[in-house]
Design an enzyme around this catalytic site. Structure first.
Site, PDB file in Angstrom:
ATOM      1  N   ASN A 129     -11.334   4.458  28.547  1.00 35.21           N
ATOM      2  CA  ASN A 129     -12.680   4.386  28.128  1.00 35.21           C
ATOM      3  C   ASN A 129     -13.307   2.873  27.900  1.00 35.21           C
ATOM      4  OD1 ASN A 129     -14.321   4.867  25.167  1.00 35.21           O
ATOM      5  ND2 ASN A 129     -15.290   5.369  27.145  1.00 35.21           N
ATOM      6  N   CYS A 177     -14.098   5.453  15.161  1.00 33.77           N
ATOM      7  CA  CYS A 177     -15.445   5.168  14.891  1.00 33.77           C
ATOM      8  C   CYS A 177     -15.323   3.820  14.104  1.00 33.77           C
ATOM      9  CB  CYS A 177     -15.808   6.263  13.667  1.00 33.77           C
ATOM     10  SG  CYS A 177     -17.570   6.054  13.256  1.00 33.77           S
ATOM     11  N   PRO A 210     -17.812  11.709  23.753  1.00 38.59           N
ATOM     12  CA  PRO A 210     -18.810  12.122  22.630  1.00 38.59           C
ATOM     13  C   PRO A 210     -19.540  11.176  22.286  1.00 38.59           C
ATOM     14  CG  PRO A 210     -16.362  11.878  21.903  1.00 38.59           C
ATOM     15  CD  PRO A 210     -16.459  11.733  23.501  1.00 38.59           C
ATOM     16  N   MET A 211     -20.783  11.492  22.118  1.00 39.40           N
ATOM     17  CA  MET A 211     -21.762  10.450  21.291  1.00 39.40           C
ATOM     18  C   MET A 211     -22.638  11.185  20.611  1.00 39.40           C
ATOM     19  SD  MET A 211     -22.697   7.773  24.499  1.00 39.40           S
ATOM     20  CE  MET A 211     -22.894   9.061  25.834  1.00 39.40           C
TER      21      MET A 211
HETATM   22  C1  LIG Z   1     -24.641   6.082  20.463  1.00 35.89           C
HETATM   23  C2  LIG Z   1     -23.280   6.356  20.347  1.00 35.89           C
HETATM   24  C3  LIG Z   1     -22.575   7.318  19.737  1.00 35.89           C
HETATM   25  C4  LIG Z   1     -21.137   7.438  19.819  1.00 35.89           C
HETATM   26  N1  LIG Z   1     -20.659   8.482  19.077  1.00 35.89           N
HETATM   27  C5  LIG Z   1     -19.196   8.662  18.892  1.00 35.89           C
HETATM   28  C6  LIG Z   1     -18.651   9.873  18.383  1.00 35.89           C
HETATM   29  O1  LIG Z   1     -19.255  10.596  17.952  1.00 35.89           O
HETATM   30  N2  LIG Z   1     -17.252  10.012  18.802  1.00 35.89           N
HETATM   31  C7  LIG Z   1     -16.433   9.079  19.350  1.00 35.89           C
HETATM   32  O2  LIG Z   1     -15.391   9.282  19.534  1.00 35.89           O
HETATM   33  N3  LIG Z   1     -17.124   8.001  20.146  1.00 35.89           N
HETATM   34  C8  LIG Z   1     -18.405   7.806  19.890  1.00 35.89           C
HETATM   35  N4  LIG Z   1     -19.302   6.847  20.505  1.00 35.89           N
HETATM   36  C9  LIG Z   1     -18.309   5.752  21.386  1.00 35.89           C
HETATM   37  C10 LIG Z   1     -18.053   6.444  22.735  1.00 35.89           C
HETATM   38  O3  LIG Z   1     -17.529   7.696  23.020  1.00 35.89           O
HETATM   39  C11 LIG Z   1     -17.428   5.622  23.713  1.00 35.89           C
HETATM   40  O4  LIG Z   1     -15.940   5.511  23.233  1.00 35.89           O
HETATM   41  C12 LIG Z   1     -17.810   4.024  23.743  1.00 35.89           C
HETATM   42  O5  LIG Z   1     -19.062   4.034  23.848  1.00 35.89           O
HETATM   43  C13 LIG Z   1     -17.318   3.302  24.820  1.00 35.89           C
HETATM   44  O6  LIG Z   1     -17.534   3.745  26.256  1.00 35.89           O
HETATM   45  P1  LIG Z   1     -18.719   3.222  26.864  1.00 35.89           P
HETATM   46  O7  LIG Z   1     -18.533   1.623  27.082  1.00 35.89           O
HETATM   47  O8  LIG Z   1     -18.520   4.207  28.367  1.00 35.89           O
HETATM   48  O9  LIG Z   1     -19.945   3.490  26.245  1.00 35.89           O
HETATM   49  C14 LIG Z   1     -20.354   6.566  20.415  1.00 35.89           C
HETATM   50  C15 LIG Z   1     -20.941   5.768  21.232  1.00 35.89           C
HETATM   51  C16 LIG Z   1     -22.513   5.552  21.124  1.00 35.89           C
HETATM   52  C17 LIG Z   1     -23.153   4.512  21.958  1.00 35.89           C
END
Ligand SMILES: Cc1cc2nc3c(=O)[nH]c(=O)nc-3n(C[C@H](O)[C@H](O)[C@H](O)COP(=O)(O)O)c2cc1C
Length: 399
Positions: A228, A124, A39-40
């Site tokens: 993750n 978060c 989720p992002m």
């Molecule tokens: C722009 C952005 C928005 C994010 N929003 C959420 C969110 O709403 N909920 C959540 O659990 N994690 C959120 N994350 C964290 C990601 O879900 C993920 O845990 C984190 O980016 C690490 O994974 P990655 O290295 O593959 O990016 C967000 C990350 C980014 C970069």
């Protein structure tokens, strides 16, 4: 000519890597390719999910909504949990700090048949959230964490919906929470636990600690564990599974501007070596399509075009696109203007290789997390903290 069309991958065949990973079972749901779109906030709306889904199997989680905003039926939250008709698994992520409100939000999703899977956000790191005790600060308070997860699972069970939790390692290296939180969530009956291998203090900096993911996998043999952090390619996903033993991977920033990564992930998980390596013309087409889908999502061309601007650097990372054109792409106002600008791209520019790969998106720098007064003094809530926690039910974004 390379293409980004699903089913037409173009990467040079290499030695196939066969990954023996069974489908991911989340309660009654089966996810054939054990890959989850993280989720992002501001990214994983129906538009982006559609682009990703077209390339590969997996579970595609919507943008986080706050449980209070959902219960109060804020129009923007209702838009955020909408799914396209062909999204067979409607996945929603909730943020919340109050067990009653989280329970009401889950009940609403169940009773109104708005979701097939619910994830709870305990990752978060945004200061305005953690300084009130929400997000990644919350699992430190084991009593509150237990109440929220237990209530949410109980409500989700009413509709037979799997409920999962997503969390970080802890607040900082001296205040780790993931092993205990994982056990609490398991005991509450969650369908899976996802761990981002960073602390709140790290934000998105440094590298994700996959050894923590492996430790959690070992500590919770009886529930699926998802890993993750820092999966930038299908090869990274395979490596994470091999190094940690996780049941599935959660991919965030690696697919920003690169929805075809889900095609690569499916190929790798099926033991195929082909990889999608689009030329610039195909990237331009994908970018335009993303903008069109955002217009449908927002029902507002101006808003959609403002939103697509943040994707420019991600889509064109490593490609031969000059600074001036990039700057103009990042200021577009209409689809027509965008079409014109994309028409000036070098249609013959090939996939640039390594320059298009590797880290992308948010990184940030480590900082001491903002926390409520005396938060770290005890693992349980005191009366002041219980009184103040309601303020953490903000309209927040980011994870
Ligand atoms: C722009 C952005 C928005 C994010 N929003 C959420 C969110 O709403 N909920 C959540 O659990 N994690 C959120 N994350 C964290 C990601 O879900 C993920 O845990 C984190 O980016 C690490 O994974 P990655 O290295 O593959 O990016 C967000 C990350 C980014 C970069």
């Amino acid at each position: 000519m390379p293409t980004v069309l699903p089913g037409a991958p173009t990467g040079a065949p290499a030695e196939p890597v066969r990954l023996e990973l069974p489908p991911l079972h989340l309660g009654r749901l089966t996810v054939d390719t054990p890959v989850v779109l993280a989720p992002m906030a501001g990214i994983t709306n129906t538009a982006f999910r559609r682009l990703c889904r077209e390339f590969g199997g997996g579970l595609y989680v919507a943008e986080m909504v706050t449980s209070r905003a959902l219960v109060e039926r804020h129009p923007e939250s209702l838009r955020m949990i909408r799914h396209d008709d062909d999204e067979t698994v409607r996945s929603v992520q909730l943020y919340g700090v109050d067990p009653v409100t989280v329970g009401q939000a889950v009940r609403m999703l169940v009773e109104e048949d708005l979701a097939d899977h619910i994830d709870l956000n305990f990752g978060c790191p945004v200061p305005k959230v953690t300084k009130r005790g929400g997000g990644s600060a919350l699992p430190w308070k084991t009593d509150l964490f237990t109440q929220i997860v237990t209530t949410a699972v109980r409500e989700a069970d009413q509709g037979g919906l799997p409920l999962t939790v997503k969390m970080r390692k802890g607040i900082d290296e001296d205040h780790l929470t993931y092993l205990e939180a994982g056990r609490i969530a398991r005991d509450a009956g969650v369908a899976a636990v996802a761990l981002h291998g960073r602390t709140a203090a790290q934000f998105y900096s440094g590298t994700a600690d996959w050894s923590a993911i492996a430790r959690l996998r070992e500590a919770l043999p009886d529930v699926p564990v998802l890993g993750n952090g820092d999966i930038w390619s299908a090869e990274d996903a395979v490596r994470m599974v091999r190094e940690t033993g996780v049941d599935g991977v959660v991919v965030g920033r690696g697919c920003q501007g690169r929805p075809w990564l889900f095609g690569d992930l499916q190929a790798a998980f099926e033991g195929r070596a082909d990889r999608i390596q689009p030329g610039l013309a195909e990237v331009g087409e994908a970018f335009f399509r993303h903008a069109q889908l955002l217009v449908e999502y927002f029902e507002d061309e101006g808003k959609a075009l403002r939103d697509i601007r943040k994707h420019v650097a991600w889509y064109f990372k490593g490609y031969a696109v000059g600074g001036e054109l990039r700057a103009r792409l990042a200021q577009v106002n209409t689809l027509e203007e965008l079409r014109g600008l994309l028409g000036t791209l070098d249609a013959d520019a090939p996939y640039p290789g390594a320059d298009a790969e590797g880290p992308r998106g948010r990184a940030g720098s480590p900082k001491r997390p903002a926390l409520p007064d005396r938060w770290l003094e005890s693992r349980t809530m005191d009366s002041d903290q219980t009184r103040d926690i309601a303020a953490a039910e903000l309209d927040v974004s980011g994870g």
